[in-house]
Design a protein around this motif. Structure first.
Motif, short mmCIF file in Angstrom:
data_model
loop_
_atom_site.label_atom_id
_atom_site.label_comp_id
_atom_site.label_asym_id
_atom_site.label_seq_id
_atom_site.Cartn_x
_atom_site.Cartn_y
_atom_site.Cartn_z
N LYS A 6 1.05 -1.27 -0.36
CA LYS A 6 0.02 0.20 0.37
C LYS A 6 0.37 1.54 -0.31
N ARG A 7 0.57 2.58 0.13
CA ARG A 7 0.92 3.53 0.16
C ARG A 7 0.95 4.30 1.18
N VAL A 8 1.21 4.75 2.03
CA VAL A 8 1.02 4.96 3.24
C VAL A 8 1.42 6.51 3.13
N GLY A 9 0.66 7.32 3.97
CA GLY A 9 1.15 8.87 3.88
C GLY A 9 1.21 8.95 5.59
N ILE A 57 7.52 4.37 13.70
CA ILE A 57 6.12 3.59 12.85
C ILE A 57 6.68 3.08 11.97
N ALA A 58 7.40 3.94 11.03
CA ALA A 58 8.06 3.60 9.75
C ALA A 58 8.96 2.38 9.90
N VAL A 106 5.94 -1.36 1.97
CA VAL A 106 4.79 0.22 1.66
C VAL A 106 5.43 1.16 1.18
N ASP A 107 4.94 2.03 0.13
CA ASP A 107 5.27 3.20 -0.40
C ASP A 107 4.96 3.96 0.38
N LEU A 108 6.24 4.23 1.18
CA LEU A 108 6.32 5.42 2.61
C LEU A 108 6.64 6.54 2.06
N LEU A 132 -2.02 13.92 -0.49
CA LEU A 132 -3.40 12.93 -0.29
C LEU A 132 -4.22 11.62 -0.92
N PRO A 133 -4.58 12.96 -2.52
CA PRO A 133 -5.53 12.21 -3.13
C PRO A 133 -4.53 10.68 -3.86
N THR A 134 -3.60 10.17 -3.10
CA THR A 134 -2.70 9.27 -3.62
C THR A 134 -2.55 8.10 -2.89
N PHE A 135 -3.15 8.28 -1.23
CA PHE A 135 -2.11 7.13 -0.48
C PHE A 135 -3.96 6.63 -0.11
N ASP A 136 -3.58 4.88 0.49
CA ASP A 136 -4.29 4.46 0.56
C ASP A 136 -4.37 4.35 2.17
N VAL A 137 -3.52 4.31 3.30
CA VAL A 137 -3.16 4.84 4.12
C VAL A 137 -2.73 6.04 5.01
N VAL A 138 -3.56 6.78 5.58
CA VAL A 138 -2.87 8.39 5.63
C VAL A 138 -2.42 8.06 7.71
#
Length: 304
Positions: free
Chosen positions: A131-134, A145-146, A154-156, A177-183
């Motif tokens: 997933k892509r995570v912000g 956390i990282a 993940v793509d962090l 923001l619109p690119t993240f699966d998880v924030v």
């Protein structure tokens, strides 16, 4: 100089030049605390634990047992420095951030609700992997956390104000923001971060995204979040809310797609050994005539 220290632990080993007080020898509602120069409020006592500062005229250092210190700001005064507990809560809060993320993605909340009726909710669920995570906030806890996210490939994208340590600056948050699966939110509560995630910013999150807040409740506009969750467009996993404690009749309890834990990120068995280790270092520094570590608010200037 000699220091008079008050903590909730009366069995600390203290160096020469340190007088140790605690609940047994100096209750916080007694005159015995008037000579305290270094005060550690009992953990998880909020303003009740901070109020005795007003009865400590000789106090030089207020050592918060939390990483956050927003609730201590109103007690600052000339000659009183405020220290936070940087590092103490890193692993515990990071554990919970990962737990909330995985629980929401994998549907653990649905499984728990189905258990009493024996419903067998088999079917595919989202994985954290790839997933892509912000990660909004890249201080001591954010970096922990990282590190826990690393095995999930993940793509962090971490964010902080300055762009230090390889982070992306906050002015790029809206475009990404619109690119993240998880924030995941883990930044301090300040006037600048209050309601950082308002209706507009929540609307920028992609459909199906997950918002995880282990920072402070005021960073998210609660009413706007309730509206988004009711729409079913995003999900949330929250350890912090605004207000706290969350009233039993608050709509956030009833909206779909949310997991709520009652602000327990740092309140685990990891707190005591971590805090004791920090205090050992702080008291050694005081005994040697040095400043303690982790000063976040200077008393003379009243500035961070």
């Amino acid at each position: 100089m000699n220091h008079v220290v008050w903590t909730q632990w009366s069995d600390l080993d203290v160096p020469d030049g340190i007088t140790l007080l605690g609940p047994d020898t100096a209750p916080l509602d007694s005159d015995a605390i008037k000579d305290v120069t270094f005060y550690v409020p009992p953990y998880m006592t909020g303003h009740a634990g901070l109020a005795p500062v007003n009865s400590m005229p000789k106090l030089q250092y207020l050592q918060m047992p939390n990483a956050g210190y927003d609730d201590a700001i109103e007690y600052r005064r000339e000659g009183l420095d405020i220290c936070n507990a940087r590092g103490v809560h890193d692993i515990s809060t990071a554990e919970l951030a990962l737990t909330l993320t995985l629980s929401s993605l994998r549907g653990i909340d649905d499984f728990v609700r189905a258990q009493p009726s024996g419903d067998w909710l088999q079917g595919p669920r989202p994985s954290l992997a790839y997933k892509r995570v912000g990660l909004v906030g890249y201080g001591s806890i954010g970096k922990t956390i990282a590190s826990l996210l690393a095995p999930f490939h993940v793509d962090l994208v971490p964010f902080n104000r300055s762009g230090s340590d390889g982070a992306t600056t906050m002015d790029q948050l809206d475009s990404l923001l619109p690119t993240f699966d998880v924030v995941i939110l883990i930044l301090p509560a300040t006037p600048e971060t209050t309601k950082l995630f308002d209706a507009k910013r929540l609307s920028l999150m992609k459909d199906g995204a997950l918002l995880v807040n282990v920072a402070r409740g005021v960073i998210v506009d609660t009413d706007a979040l309730v509206q988004e969750l009711n729409s079913g467009r995003i999900r949330a996993a929250l350890d912090v809310m605004d207000p706290e404690p969350l009233p039993a009749d608050h709509p956030l309890w009833q909206v779909p797609g949310v997991i709520i834990s009652p602000h327990v990120g740092g309140n685990s068995s990891a707190f005591e050994p971590g805090m004791r280790a920090l205090l050992a270092t702080q008291l050694d520094r005081l005994a040697q005539g040095q400043e303690p570590m982790n000063i976040v608010v200077r008393g003379m200037a009243g500035q961070e």
